[in-house]
Design a protein around this motif. Sequence first.
Motif, PDB file in Angstrom:
ATOM      1  N   PHE A   1      30.292  54.386-191.532  1.00 58.15           N
ATOM      2  CA  PHE A   1      29.700  53.189-191.049  1.00 58.15           C
ATOM      3  C   PHE A   1      29.992  51.892-191.916  1.00 58.15           C
ATOM      4  O   PHE A   1      29.783  51.858-192.907  1.00 58.15           O
ATOM      5  CB  PHE A   1      28.079  53.595-190.989  1.00 58.15           C
ATOM      6  CG  PHE A   1      27.806  54.794-190.101  1.00 58.15           C
ATOM      7  CD1 PHE A   1      27.816  54.901-188.583  1.00 58.15           C
ATOM      8  CD2 PHE A   1      27.644  56.073-190.806  1.00 58.15           C
ATOM      9  CE1 PHE A   1      27.367  55.855-187.990  1.00 58.15           C
ATOM     10  CE2 PHE A   1      27.255  57.138-189.950  1.00 58.15           C
ATOM     11  CZ  PHE A   1      27.444  57.060-188.670  1.00 58.15           C
TER      12      PHE A   1
ATOM     13  N   THR B   1      28.139  48.763-192.910  1.00 57.72           N
ATOM     14  CA  THR B   1      27.031  48.350-192.978  1.00 57.72           C
ATOM     15  C   THR B   1      27.022  47.047-194.116  1.00 57.72           C
ATOM     16  O   THR B   1      28.074  46.509-194.435  1.00 57.72           O
ATOM     17  CB  THR B   1      26.054  49.305-193.848  1.00 57.72           C
ATOM     18  OG1 THR B   1      26.516  49.359-195.268  1.00 57.72           O
ATOM     19  CG2 THR B   1      26.013  50.521-193.113  1.00 57.72           C
TER      20      THR B   1
ATOM     21  N   VAL C   1      29.932  52.911-195.554  1.00 57.87           N
ATOM     22  CA  VAL C   1      29.173  54.033-195.860  1.00 57.87           C
ATOM     23  C   VAL C   1      29.908  55.480-195.288  1.00 57.87           C
ATOM     24  O   VAL C   1      30.240  55.613-194.047  1.00 57.87           O
ATOM     25  CB  VAL C   1      27.658  54.301-195.145  1.00 57.87           C
ATOM     26  CG1 VAL C   1      27.144  55.543-195.666  1.00 57.87           C
ATOM     27  CG2 VAL C   1      26.986  53.150-195.541  1.00 57.87           C
TER      28      VAL C   1
ATOM     29  N   SER D   1      30.037  58.613-194.482  1.00 64.82           N
ATOM     30  CA  SER D   1      28.750  59.578-194.259  1.00 64.82           C
ATOM     31  C   SER D   1      29.497  60.927-194.371  1.00 64.82           C
ATOM     32  O   SER D   1      29.127  62.048-194.606  1.00 64.82           O
ATOM     33  CB  SER D   1      28.058  59.330-193.081  1.00 64.82           C
ATOM     34  OG  SER D   1      27.497  58.124-193.198  1.00 64.82           O
TER      35      SER D   1
ATOM     36  N   GLU E   1      22.088  69.112-199.510  1.00 65.20           N
ATOM     37  CA  GLU E   1      20.726  68.277-199.571  1.00 65.20           C
ATOM     38  C   GLU E   1      20.742  67.195-198.685  1.00 65.20           C
ATOM     39  O   GLU E   1      21.627  66.847-197.937  1.00 65.20           O
ATOM     40  CB  GLU E   1      20.504  67.985-201.160  1.00 65.20           C
ATOM     41  CG  GLU E   1      21.600  66.890-201.574  1.00 65.20           C
ATOM     42  CD  GLU E   1      21.805  66.824-203.244  1.00 65.20           C
ATOM     43  OE1 GLU E   1      20.679  67.150-203.863  1.00 65.20           O
ATOM     44  OE2 GLU E   1      22.653  66.235-203.631  1.00 65.20           O
ATOM     45  N   SER E   2      19.626  66.406-198.622  1.00 65.83           N
ATOM     46  CA  SER E   2      19.416  65.597-197.659  1.00 65.83           C
ATOM     47  C   SER E   2      20.329  64.135-198.158  1.00 65.83           C
ATOM     48  O   SER E   2      20.461  63.746-199.170  1.00 65.83           O
ATOM     49  CB  SER E   2      18.122  64.816-197.737  1.00 65.83           C
ATOM     50  OG  SER E   2      17.612  63.743-197.072  1.00 65.83           O
ATOM     51  N   GLY E   3      20.805  63.648-197.110  1.00 63.47           N
ATOM     52  CA  GLY E   3      22.103  62.640-197.072  1.00 63.47           C
ATOM     53  C   GLY E   3      23.353  63.034-197.518  1.00 63.47           C
ATOM     54  O   GLY E   3      24.156  62.182-197.863  1.00 63.47           O
ATOM     55  N   SER E   4      23.593  64.248-197.469  1.00 59.44           N
ATOM     56  CA  SER E   4      24.773  64.773-197.514  1.00 59.44           C
ATOM     57  C   SER E   4      25.926  64.707-196.277  1.00 59.44           C
ATOM     58  O   SER E   4      27.109  64.931-196.555  1.00 59.44           O
ATOM     59  CB  SER E   4      24.970  66.265-198.194  1.00 59.44           C
ATOM     60  OG  SER E   4      24.240  67.139-197.153  1.00 59.44           O
TER      61      SER E   4
ATOM     62  N   LYS F   1      25.082  66.145-193.049  1.00 59.78           N
ATOM     63  CA  LYS F   1      24.854  67.109-192.218  1.00 59.78           C
ATOM     64  C   LYS F   1      24.643  66.644-190.601  1.00 59.78           C
ATOM     65  O   LYS F   1      25.311  66.994-189.771  1.00 59.78           O
ATOM     66  CB  LYS F   1      23.782  68.114-192.630  1.00 59.78           C
ATOM     67  CG  LYS F   1      24.141  68.975-193.959  1.00 59.78           C
ATOM     68  CD  LYS F   1      22.997  69.486-194.504  1.00 59.78           C
ATOM     69  CE  LYS F   1      21.591  68.990-194.440  1.00 59.78           C
ATOM     70  NZ  LYS F   1      21.369  68.174-195.378  1.00 59.78           N
ATOM     71  N   SER F   2      23.675  65.666-190.449  1.00 62.78           N
ATOM     72  CA  SER F   2      23.433  65.447-189.281  1.00 62.78           C
ATOM     73  C   SER F   2      24.480  64.543-188.864  1.00 62.78           C
ATOM     74  O   SER F   2      24.943  64.632-187.260  1.00 62.78           O
ATOM     75  CB  SER F   2      22.085  64.537-189.383  1.00 62.78           C
ATOM     76  OG  SER F   2      21.053  65.193-189.858  1.00 62.78           O
ATOM     77  N   VAL F   3      25.054  63.627-189.458  1.00 63.62           N
ATOM     78  CA  VAL F   3      26.074  62.704-188.918  1.00 63.62           C
ATOM     79  C   VAL F   3      27.175  63.660-188.415  1.00 63.62           C
ATOM     80  O   VAL F   3      27.951  63.273-187.335  1.00 63.62           O
ATOM     81  CB  VAL F   3      26.561  61.712-190.155  1.00 63.62           C
ATOM     82  CG1 VAL F   3      27.909  60.954-189.561  1.00 63.62           C
ATOM     83  CG2 VAL F   3      25.545  60.927-190.348  1.00 63.62           C
TER      84      VAL F   3
ATOM     85  N   ASN G   1      29.097  50.206-185.414  1.00 63.62           N
ATOM     86  CA  ASN G   1      29.519  49.974-186.547  1.00 63.62           C
ATOM     87  C   ASN G   1      30.112  51.367-187.112  1.00 63.62           C
ATOM     88  O   ASN G   1      30.407  51.423-188.250  1.00 63.62           O
ATOM     89  CB  ASN G   1      28.294  49.716-187.447  1.00 63.62           C
ATOM     90  CG  ASN G   1      27.219  50.718-187.571  1.00 63.62           C
ATOM     91  OD1 ASN G   1      27.012  51.539-186.479  1.00 63.62           O
ATOM     92  ND2 ASN G   1      26.344  50.659-188.418  1.00 63.62           N
TER      93      ASN G   1
ATOM     94  N   LEU H   1      27.015  57.043-200.826  1.00 65.52           N
ATOM     95  CA  LEU H   1      28.495  57.271-200.059  1.00 65.52           C
ATOM     96  C   LEU H   1      29.045  55.839-199.874  1.00 65.52           C
ATOM     97  O   LEU H   1      30.114  55.670-198.826  1.00 65.52           O
ATOM     98  CB  LEU H   1      27.671  57.563-198.621  1.00 65.52           C
ATOM     99  CG  LEU H   1      26.991  59.091-198.643  1.00 65.52           C
ATOM    100  CD1 LEU H   1      26.405  59.476-197.243  1.00 65.52           C
ATOM    101  CD2 LEU H   1      28.053  60.158-199.275  1.00 65.52           C
TER     102      LEU H   1
END
Lengths: 337, 374
Positions: B43, B45, B50, B52, B71-74, B76-78, B92, B309
Amino acid sequence: MAAYFIRRVFGAVLLLLVVSAVTFAIFFLVPRMAGQTMDQLAAQYVGKDANPDTVAAVKKNLGLDQPLYAQYWDFIRQIFVGADYKFGPDVQHCDAPCFGYSFKRHIEVWPEIVSRIPVTFSLAIGAAVIWLISGIATGVVSALKRGSFLDRFFMSVALAGVSLPIFFTGMLALGVLTVQWPIWSDGINYVPFTESPLDWAWNLLVPWCSLAFLYSALYARLTRAGMLETMSEDYIRTARAKGLKESRVVGKHGLRAALTPIVTIFGMDFGLLLGGAVITETVFSFQGMGKYAIKSVQDNDLPIVMGVTLTAAFFIVFCNLLVDLVYAAIDPRVRYS
Amino acid sequence: MSEVSKEQTVGTPAAAALGEPVPAQRSGTEDTFLSVRDLRIHFRTDDGLVKSVDGVSFDVKAGETLGIVGESGSGKSVTSLGVMGLHHAAPNARISGEVWLDGEELIGADPEHVRQLRGQKMAMIFQDPLSAMHPYYTVGAQIVEAYRVHNKVTRKVARARAIEMLDRVGIPEPGKRVDSYPHEFSGGMRQRAMIAMALVNNPQLLIADEPTTALDVTVQAQILDLIRDLQKEFGSAVIMITHDLGVVAEMADKLLVMYGGRCIERGTAEQVFYEPRHPYTWGLLGSMPRIDRDQTERLIPVKGSPPSLINVPDGCAFNPRCPYADIPKDNITRTTRPELTETGSGFGSGHFSACHMSQEERTRIWTEEIAPKL
Ligand SMILES: Nc1ncnc2c1ncn2[C@@H]1O[C@H](COP(=O)(O)OP(=O)(O)O)[C@@H](O)[C@H]1O
Ligand code: SF4
Ligand SMILES: [Mg+2]
C-alpha cells in the motif's frame, strides 16, 4: 416503536412549553427585574407618545397588574381560546390561536404571521430540495473519487459556498441577473403559487439557488465526510465480500448509513429556515417571516416579535420531532434504546 | 529488489525465480482448490510503502483446513482479502503474484468476473460480527441479499433459504429470528448468522478471519465446532486465520506462520506443532495458554513489538526480537534475509522454514531447550 413515538411527541410538547416560558420571561419578567415599572413596560407597547389612558388599557389587557403566573397562564390560554382586548367601550376580539395583539398597529399578530408563511415556506422548501440533491450528489461523488480533480473542484466550490455570506452571493446574483444580463428583467418579486405556479417558481429560482448554494456547500462537505467514514466500515467490506455490485454497495450499504447524521442536521437547518430566511428575504425584498421579524424588532412592536419567535420555535421543535421519527425509521437501533 | 521489478511479476510464473519454493503444481492437482503464489500486496501511504504481504505462497485442497497464524499486523487479513480480490478497489494498493482458484487465475482476471465468484465460490467471515453486519438491515435481509446476488430467485424463495441456513447454523426459532436486527443477537448468534450468510451459496472456499477473537471463550469453541461440522458436510476448503495457535490446534491440517508480511514457517499441523523449526513459532507455542501448566512456568511470549512494514530492514525481520540472532555466523541474520527452505522432518516432506541457523542447531534447541518447557 409506539412507545418511542409517544415519548418523542411528549418531549416535543414539553420543549415547546419551556420555550414559551422562556420567551414569556424575556418579554415580561426580565424588564421587571431590570427595574421597569409596569407603566413603563405597557408604554413600550404603544409607543412613546401614547396617552395615559391607552397605557392603562394596555396594562389591563396584558394583565400587567396581575401576578406573573396569572399572566403566563393567560398568555398560554389565549393561544387556545382566544382573547378580548378592551379599549374603553371598544372590544377587539382576537381569535384562537391568539398570539397577541399589536397595540401599535391595532392588528392581531397571528393572521399577520400566517400571511407571511407561504413566502417563507416556498423559499425554504424549494431551496431544501435543491441543496439536498446537489449537496448529497456532489458529496458522494467527491468521496468515491477522493483526491481526484473532480473532488478537488467540488470541494473548492464548496469552500467558497460556506465562506461567502448569502447577502453577497444573493446581491451579486440579483445585480447580475436583473441588471447586467437582465434575464429577470422585471426584477424578482414573489408571486403566490396559487396565482401562477410558473411565475412562482421563476421568481423564486434565484433566491432558491442563492440560499441553496450555501447549504449545498455545507451538505456536500458533510456527505463527503460521512461517506468516507461509512465506506471504510466493516459492513461495507462484508457487502463487497458477498459479491454485490459496487453501485449497490455504495447506494444501499454506504449512503444509507452516511445519510443518518445528515437527516439530523437537515431537521435543524430546515426548521430554522421555516422560521424565516432573514437575509435572503431581505436581499430579495420578500415579505416572509424573517423580514417581518426584523421590521417588528426595528419598530419595537413586541407582541409581533414574540409571536414570530414562538412560531419559529414551534417549527424548529416540530422539525426535530420529525427528524427523531425519520431517524427511527432509518436506524432500527434507535427504536429499542 | 526494486518496486518496478516486483510489479512486473504480475501474472508471470515467477514464483520459483523469486527463490520461493514451489510446493505443489501451480493450478493444482485435481483436489487443490486454491493455490496462492508469491502474493505481494503493498500500500502506498503518506508514510511510505507498506509491504503488508510480501511474497506468500500456499495451497489448500478441498475439504482441507489451512491455518494462518501470526500476531496482529502480520498481514493475515490483507492476505485473505487479497485472495477475495477485495484490494482491487483500493486506489493505493499494488498487487502482484498469482491466485489460482479452481484452476482460474484471479489477480489478472476481470474484476467483474471476480466479483461474481465472491460470495459464490469463495466466501468470508470476519472477526467482529457486530460491525461486519449492516446495522440497518435485518439479518434475514442481509442473507437474502447474499443469496439473490448469485441466484435468480424470488424474495420468497431466498427468504426460505435464509431461514433454512439460520436453522442449519443452530439459531433457534429461525423463522422468527430471520426478521431480527444484528444488534438483537448475541455475539455468538451474530457469528452464526455471518456463517449462514457466507455459506448460503455453498462456497467451495471459506475464509474465516479470526472468527472467534471477539467472542467469549465458551462461544468460541461452539463456533469452531460449527465451522468444522459444516466443512465436513460441504467438503469445502477452509482458511482459518488467527493470532492464537490454540484456535487452529484441533482443526488445521496445514499451518502457515506469518511474520512481518511473510511466511516464516509452513507445513502440516504435525510438523509445525511437534517439530517447529523457527524461533518465532517457538515463541507462539510458548504463549499458547495451557490448562495443565502454571502460568509462571511457561515460556515468556515473544518479547518486543512487531516489525515495521515500511522500510523493512535487511536481514531476518525477526532478528530484533530473536534470542538466537547471534548464533548464525558472520552476523548474517542482520544482513541477509533467510529464504524459506525445506526442513528435514520426521513428519514427511513439505515442511519449510526461514532461518539462518543450521538444521542441527535448530533441532537441538527445540528438543533440548524449548520442548521440555512447553
Ligand atoms: N488499506 C491499507 N492501507 C495501508 N496499510 C494497510 C491497509 N490495510 C492493511 N494495512 C497494513 O497492513 C498491515 C497488515 O495488516 P493486517 O493484514 O490487517 O494484519 P493482521 O495480521 O492483524 O490481520 C498492517 O500494518 C496494516 O496497517
Ligand atoms: S534468522 Fe536469525 S534472527 Fe531470524 S529467526 Fe533465525 S536465528 Fe533468529
Ligand atoms: Mg486481521
